[in-house]
Scaffold this motif. Structure first.
Motif, PDB file in Angstrom:
ATOM      1  N   VAL A 173       0.821  -1.122   0.117  1.00 53.38           N
ATOM      2  CA  VAL A 173       0.021  -0.191   0.159  1.00 53.38           C
ATOM      3  C   VAL A 173       0.908   1.262   0.074  1.00 53.38           C
ATOM      4  O   VAL A 173       0.425   2.175   0.466  1.00 53.38           O
ATOM      5  N   LEU A 174       2.012   1.144  -0.619  1.00 47.03           N
ATOM      6  CA  LEU A 174       3.121   2.365  -0.836  1.00 47.03           C
ATOM      7  C   LEU A 174       2.628   3.226  -1.842  1.00 47.03           C
ATOM      8  O   LEU A 174       2.082   2.930  -2.719  1.00 47.03           O
ATOM      9  N   TYR A 175       3.081   4.623  -1.666  1.00 49.20           N
ATOM     10  CA  TYR A 175       2.713   5.418  -2.622  1.00 49.20           C
ATOM     11  C   TYR A 175       3.863   5.572  -3.846  1.00 49.20           C
ATOM     12  O   TYR A 175       5.033   5.438  -3.225  1.00 49.20           O
ATOM     13  N   ASP A 176       3.550   5.316  -4.828  1.00 50.72           N
ATOM     14  CA  ASP A 176       4.723   4.924  -6.166  1.00 50.72           C
ATOM     15  C   ASP A 176       5.596   6.079  -6.311  1.00 50.72           C
ATOM     16  O   ASP A 176       6.531   6.121  -6.666  1.00 50.72           O
ATOM     17  N   TRP A 177       4.979   7.360  -6.051  1.00 59.34           N
ATOM     18  CA  TRP A 177       5.535   8.630  -6.422  1.00 59.34           C
ATOM     19  C   TRP A 177       6.529   9.228  -5.045  1.00 59.34           C
ATOM     20  O   TRP A 177       7.139  10.206  -5.352  1.00 59.34           O
ATOM     21  N   MET A 178       6.393   8.303  -3.962  1.00 61.55           N
ATOM     22  CA  MET A 178       7.283   8.761  -2.775  1.00 61.55           C
ATOM     23  C   MET A 178       8.453   7.880  -2.823  1.00 61.55           C
ATOM     24  O   MET A 178       8.433   6.749  -3.143  1.00 61.55           O
ATOM     25  N   THR A 179       9.433   8.480  -2.013  1.00 64.26           N
ATOM     26  CA  THR A 179      10.705   7.529  -1.803  1.00 64.26           C
ATOM     27  C   THR A 179      10.433   6.778  -0.513  1.00 64.26           C
ATOM     28  O   THR A 179       9.690   7.066   0.364  1.00 64.26           O
ATOM     29  N   ILE A 180      11.426   5.842  -0.395  1.00 62.08           N
ATOM     30  CA  ILE A 180      11.274   4.915   0.925  1.00 62.08           C
ATOM     31  C   ILE A 180      11.602   5.916   2.030  1.00 62.08           C
ATOM     32  O   ILE A 180      10.917   5.993   3.109  1.00 62.08           O
ATOM     33  N   GLY A 181      12.526   6.856   1.987  1.00 57.07           N
ATOM     34  CA  GLY A 181      12.885   7.746   3.081  1.00 57.07           C
ATOM     35  C   GLY A 181      11.484   8.434   3.435  1.00 57.07           C
ATOM     36  O   GLY A 181      11.218   8.776   4.560  1.00 57.07           O
ATOM     37  N   GLU A 182      10.835   9.212   2.500  1.00 56.92           N
ATOM     38  CA  GLU A 182       9.549   9.729   2.829  1.00 56.92           C
ATOM     39  C   GLU A 182       8.386   9.254   3.473  1.00 56.92           C
ATOM     40  O   GLU A 182       7.805   9.412   4.294  1.00 56.92           O
ATOM     41  N   HIS A 183       8.343   7.791   3.189  1.00 55.54           N
ATOM     42  CA  HIS A 183       7.488   6.862   3.675  1.00 55.54           C
ATOM     43  C   HIS A 183       7.799   6.786   5.306  1.00 55.54           C
ATOM     44  O   HIS A 183       7.061   6.772   6.185  1.00 55.54           O
ATOM     45  N   LEU A 184       9.324   6.537   5.406  1.00 48.70           N
ATOM     46  CA  LEU A 184       9.528   6.694   6.829  1.00 48.70           C
ATOM     47  C   LEU A 184       9.338   7.830   7.699  1.00 48.70           C
ATOM     48  O   LEU A 184       8.857   7.939   8.938  1.00 48.70           O
ATOM     49  N   GLU A 185       9.548   9.049   6.909  1.00 48.56           N
ATOM     50  CA  GLU A 185       9.332  10.470   7.654  1.00 48.56           C
ATOM     51  C   GLU A 185       7.666  10.152   7.857  1.00 48.56           C
ATOM     52  O   GLU A 185       7.255  10.644   9.091  1.00 48.56           O
ATOM     53  N   MET A 186       6.734   9.601   6.957  1.00 50.53           N
ATOM     54  CA  MET A 186       5.348   9.654   7.202  1.00 50.53           C
ATOM     55  C   MET A 186       5.187   8.937   8.460  1.00 50.53           C
ATOM     56  O   MET A 186       4.314   9.399   9.513  1.00 50.53           O
ATOM     57  N   GLN A 187       5.915   7.840   8.782  1.00 52.09           N
ATOM     58  CA  GLN A 187       5.436   6.971   9.814  1.00 52.09           C
ATOM     59  C   GLN A 187       6.040   7.616  11.148  1.00 52.09           C
ATOM     60  O   GLN A 187       5.576   7.633  12.149  1.00 52.09           O
ATOM     61  N   ARG A 188       7.339   8.200  11.019  1.00 51.98           N
ATOM     62  CA  ARG A 188       7.784   9.217  12.251  1.00 51.98           C
ATOM     63  C   ARG A 188       6.865  10.080  12.818  1.00 51.98           C
ATOM     64  O   ARG A 188       6.746  10.291  14.011  1.00 51.98           O
ATOM     65  N   ARG A 189       6.019  10.843  11.868  1.00 47.40           N
ATOM     66  CA  ARG A 189       5.141  11.833  12.053  1.00 47.40           C
ATOM     67  C   ARG A 189       3.863  11.037  13.061  1.00 47.40           C
ATOM     68  O   ARG A 189       3.309  11.778  13.660  1.00 47.40           O
ATOM     69  N   ALA A 190       3.693   9.889  12.381  1.00 48.43           N
ATOM     70  CA  ALA A 190       2.431   9.334  12.750  1.00 48.43           C
ATOM     71  C   ALA A 190       2.294   8.585  14.096  1.00 48.43           C
ATOM     72  O   ALA A 190       1.524   8.321  14.514  1.00 48.43           O
ATOM     73  N   PHE A 191       3.540   8.059  14.338  1.00 43.28           N
ATOM     74  CA  PHE A 191       3.621   7.142  15.260  1.00 43.28           C
ATOM     75  C   PHE A 191       4.676   7.402  16.232  1.00 43.28           C
ATOM     76  O   PHE A 191       5.695   7.625  16.015  1.00 43.28           O
ATOM     77  N   SER A 192       4.345   7.632  17.750  1.00 39.00           N
ATOM     78  CA  SER A 192       5.125   8.099  18.592  1.00 39.00           C
ATOM     79  C   SER A 192       6.232   7.038  19.135  1.00 39.00           C
ATOM     80  O   SER A 192       7.387   7.399  19.643  1.00 39.00           O
ATOM     81  N   ARG A 193       5.950   5.883  18.896  1.00 38.46           N
ATOM     82  CA  ARG A 193       6.967   4.841  19.281  1.00 38.46           C
ATOM     83  C   ARG A 193       7.930   4.528  17.854  1.00 38.46           C
ATOM     84  O   ARG A 193       8.967   3.834  18.062  1.00 38.46           O
ATOM     85  N   PHE A 194       8.034   5.312  16.817  1.00 41.71           N
ATOM     86  CA  PHE A 194       8.728   5.200  15.709  1.00 41.71           C
ATOM     87  C   PHE A 194      10.357   5.470  16.265  1.00 41.71           C
ATOM     88  O   PHE A 194      10.440   6.382  16.773  1.00 41.71           O
ATOM     89  N   ASP A 195      11.155   4.318  15.838  1.00 40.31           N
ATOM     90  CA  ASP A 195      12.335   4.176  16.008  1.00 40.31           C
ATOM     91  C   ASP A 195      13.227   4.623  14.853  1.00 40.31           C
ATOM     92  O   ASP A 195      13.558   3.653  14.196  1.00 40.31           O
ATOM     93  N   ALA A 196      13.862   5.792  14.785  1.00 38.87           N
ATOM     94  CA  ALA A 196      14.597   6.036  13.212  1.00 38.87           C
ATOM     95  C   ALA A 196      15.950   5.174  13.208  1.00 38.87           C
ATOM     96  O   ALA A 196      16.217   4.989  12.264  1.00 38.87           O
ATOM     97  N   GLY A 197      16.540   5.019  14.288  1.00 36.67           N
ATOM     98  CA  GLY A 197      17.623   4.321  14.364  1.00 36.67           C
ATOM     99  C   GLY A 197      17.441   2.887  13.927  1.00 36.67           C
ATOM    100  O   GLY A 197      18.187   2.381  13.097  1.00 36.67           O
ATOM    101  N   ARG A 198      16.384   2.502  14.337  1.00 37.87           N
ATOM    102  CA  ARG A 198      16.166   1.204  14.054  1.00 37.87           C
ATOM    103  C   ARG A 198      15.570   0.885  12.656  1.00 37.87           C
ATOM    104  O   ARG A 198      15.863  -0.168  11.908  1.00 37.87           O
ATOM    105  N   ALA A 199      14.907   1.977  12.075  1.00 35.89           N
ATOM    106  CA  ALA A 199      14.424   1.982  10.713  1.00 35.89           C
ATOM    107  C   ALA A 199      15.676   1.809   9.714  1.00 35.89           C
ATOM    108  O   ALA A 199      15.898   1.202   8.821  1.00 35.89           O
ATOM    109  N   LYS A 200      16.898   2.419  10.026  1.00 29.15           N
ATOM    110  CA  LYS A 200      17.983   2.481   9.143  1.00 29.15           C
ATOM    111  C   LYS A 200      18.624   1.222   9.279  1.00 29.15           C
ATOM    112  O   LYS A 200      18.967   0.901   8.262  1.00 29.15           O
TER     113      LYS A 200
END
Lengths: 300, 133
Positions: free
Chosen positions: A83-110
């Motif tokens: 259910v990803l957006y074709d026109w966005m990058t992977i990094g932009e998807h992760l940024e979206m997650q970061r904003r939406a989820f308080s438990r998002f772990d940026a280090g873990r994402a990398k």
């Protein structure tokens, strides 16, 4: 504690019954594997669990409660179709997650991106099916959820990345997370899961702990001196799932009590042994009345 | 801790039983020494790509059988006390399983009691020459 309780779930699409009175309890901190052929109702079950489809009957409870927004932070779902957006990058998807989820772990994402060799700058449009699955998995695991629902999480991935996904599931389980996943690949479920349900045509065929199923399900093979042997009593025996006789050979598919049965048949004069079954054999024995010979004695 | 375990996930033998058998074997033949630390549940689960609760179940049974001991917070270790006994017991468990299997197979192909005893005698004679008796 029961993390997820599925009670008599039924989902009809018009006259088509996708899920038929399916029940399962998934204990917290365990890995649960949902198996079944295409169209068995696995994805529909997941959708009903997550409120993406309304059950026709039955219910799904998380930690004893119906699904509610407070749980969304702690729950991750990776659908089979990306259910990803074709026109966005992977990094932009992760940024979206970061904003939406308080438990998002940026280090873990990398770390997760590195595990699957995914670059943040890549556009989703350029990704293969497997890479899309991997991206969705990175997003889900980076949220540090307590409950993960993964629909075919290894589909489209090469064997190395499939193994990486299994290790992610195992690592999460070791941290006490609850994971439900579906797969066509019985071998993967056999490794990562401790409890399973096998579905066919929307119904639960076989369920329970893999170890208990393997300990219980056996083929008992008995060879008699003559083909005139009697099988009196066996046809109604509750241990026997299916019985098949060909000449002097009697083959019983049993789901419990194989050792005692071997002793009994030996006393009746047969040369007898019990054969272990792996999960695929158990699946096929449970599902398939197709190995049917003319001598097959089908039990009701 | 060397990677001494191999699991056949597709076998009909439950994975936790395979693991128990392999730990006992390793202790019995001295690959795992008294006092040696076993991998953590998580580490072994990840190394073998198997469910961590399956590993935990195997460790619990091995503790019950007094093959290993778990010090809370420090990990699981091959038992030090009465090592020889632990090893012998572990070895005999493995041997009894193998013998039972072999005798059942012999019976299933129609050998009678005295034929099986004769086979066992021949095998014993081969591995224990007369002077060792």
């Amino acid at each position: 504690m029961t993390a997820i309780s599925i009670r008599n779930l039924t989902k009809n699409y018009g006259s088509f019954v996708a899920v038929n009175d399916f029940s399962a309890d998934i204990e917290a901190g365990t890995v649960f594997g949902l198996l079944g052929p295409n169209g068995a109702g696995k994805t529909t079950t997941f959708k009903c669990m997550l409120g993406l489809a309304a059950p026709t009957a039955g219910s799904v409870l998380f930690e004893g409660q119906p699904l509610q927004p407070a749980l969304f932070e702690r729950l991750a779902y990776v659908p089979e179709k990306s259910v990803l957006y074709d026109w966005m990058t992977i990094g932009e998807h992760l940024e979206m997650q970061r904003r939406a989820f308080s438990r998002f772990d940026a280090g873990r994402a990398k770390e997760l991106l590195a595990l699957f060799d995914l670059g943040e700058k890549k556009k989703v449009r350029s990704l293969s099916k497997g890479m899309r699955t991997a991206t969705a998995l990175c997003m889900a695991f980076a949220n540090n959820p307590d409950i993960l629902v993964l629909d075919e999480p290894t589909s489209g991935l090469d064997p190395v990345n499939q193994r990486a996904v299994l290790k992610l599931i195992i690592d999460a389980s070791a941290q006490g997370k609850t994971i439900v996943f579906s797969s066509h690949q019985i071998g993967q479920v056999e490794r990562a899961a401790e409890n399973i349900a096998i579905m066919q045509k929307g119904k639960l065929l076989v369920g329970g702990s893999i170890d208990d199923l393997k300990a219980g399900w056996k083929i008992v093979e008995a060879i008699f001196d003559t083909d005139q042997f009697s099988t009196n009593g066996l046809a109604g025996d509750s241990r026997v799932h299916r019985m098949e006789r060909t000449g002097r050979i009697l083959r019983l598919s049993v789901h419990t009590g194989a050792d005692a049965l071997v002793d009994e048949l030996t006393k009746m004069g047969a040369n007898c042994r019990a054969v272990d079954l792996n999960l695929e054999d158990i699946f096929l024995n449970a599902v398939d009345p197709a190995t049917v010979t003319t001598d097959l004695v089908e039990k009701a | 801790m060397p990677a001494v375990f191999t699991i056949d996930a597709r076998s009909g033998v439950p994975i936790y039983l395979q693991l128990i058998d392999q730990v006992k074997r390793s202790v019995a033949i001295g690959v795992l020494e008294p006092g040696e630390q076993l991998p953590t549940v998580k580490q072994l689960a990840l190394d073998l790509t198997i469910n961590p609760n399956t590993v935990a179940r195997a460790y619990r049974d091995l503790e019950r059988d007094e093959v290993i001991e778990t010090a809370s917070g420090r990990g699981s270790f091959v038992r030090g006390n009465g090592t020889a006994m632990t090893a012998r017991k572990a070895l005999s468990d493995v041997a009894v399983d193998s013998l039972t299997h072999a005798i059942r197979e012999a019976k299933s192909i129609g050998l009678n009691r005295s034929e099986v005893l004769a086979l066992v005698q021949t095998a014993v004679d081969r591995w224990f020459p007369k002077e060792e008796q």
